[in-house]
Scaffold this motif. Structure first.
Motif, short mmCIF file in Angstrom:
data_model
loop_
_atom_site.label_atom_id
_atom_site.label_comp_id
_atom_site.label_asym_id
_atom_site.label_seq_id
_atom_site.Cartn_x
_atom_site.Cartn_y
_atom_site.Cartn_z
N UNK A 28 0.87 -1.12 0.06
CA UNK A 28 0.11 -0.10 0.04
C UNK A 28 1.24 1.25 0.30
N UNK A 29 0.71 2.27 -1.17
CA UNK A 29 1.50 2.99 -0.51
C UNK A 29 0.78 4.57 -0.20
N UNK A 44 0.62 -2.99 -11.61
CA UNK A 44 -0.39 -2.15 -11.81
C UNK A 44 -0.38 -1.36 -10.37
N UNK A 45 -0.59 0.07 -10.24
CA UNK A 45 -0.88 0.84 -8.91
C UNK A 45 -1.71 1.73 -9.15
N UNK A 46 -2.16 2.20 -8.31
CA UNK A 46 -3.13 2.99 -8.15
C UNK A 46 -2.85 4.52 -7.77
N UNK A 47 -2.74 5.89 -8.30
CA UNK A 47 -1.51 6.48 -8.04
C UNK A 47 -2.12 7.63 -7.17
N UNK A 65 -6.22 7.91 -11.19
CA UNK A 65 -5.47 6.88 -11.77
C UNK A 65 -4.96 5.79 -11.74
N UNK A 66 -5.05 4.91 -12.67
CA UNK A 66 -4.53 4.07 -12.42
C UNK A 66 -3.87 3.01 -13.61
#
Length: 143
Positions: A28-29, A44-47, A65-66
């Motif tokens: 988790x960012x 894949x990551x969610x910004x 944004x993904x």
């Protein structure tokens, strides 16, 4: 092919498809956004909203944004060159093998198209051994 393949994709499908790939971990960012990884490499990551991805009319940062990794710059260009698709990039991602999609436009893809995008993202980041094993079990459909 199932009937489900042709329905519009949803954000929940991104999570489900990414988690369904083998050897996936979730970090988790910032902002508790999920970052899907294989072998410690994100695919894949969610910004969080960032200054490089904004509404051209209002200047407001996109909140949804993904990022999907792609195999090559050619693959990236093939996806982003058609402005009618939901794929885009920003100068921040110049030279980076990834494409961006706003979550609010994910429904422009079918679930099958999203599955291919997630699988390709995973394949671009997985080790050669893991990718070969997955491809052996899931041979590409002949067209």
């Amino acid at each position: 092919m199932s009937l489900d393949d042709d329905r519009p994709a949803g954000v929940e499908d991104v999570h489900e498809l990414a988690q369904s790939m083998p050897h996936v971990t979730v970090e988790y960012g910032s902002g508790d956004n999920p970052v899907y990884q294989v072998g410690g490499k994100s695919f894949v990551f969610f910004r969080n909203p960032r200054p490089d991805a904004v509404d051209p009319q209002t200047g407001v940062r996109y909140p949804d944004v993904i990022v999907f990794w792609v195999e090559s710059q050619d693959d990236k260009q093939a996806l982003v060159q058609d402005e009618s698709t939901p794929f885009f990039t920003t100068p921040h991602f110049n030279g980076h093998p990834s494409v961006l999609v706003r979550a609010c436009r994910i429904g422009e893809l079918t679930r099958k198209e999203l599955a291919e995008l997630v699988q390709d993202a995973w394949l671009s980041r997985a080790s050669a051994r893991r990718a070969a094993a997955w491809l052996k079990e899931h041979p590409p459909a002949s067209g």
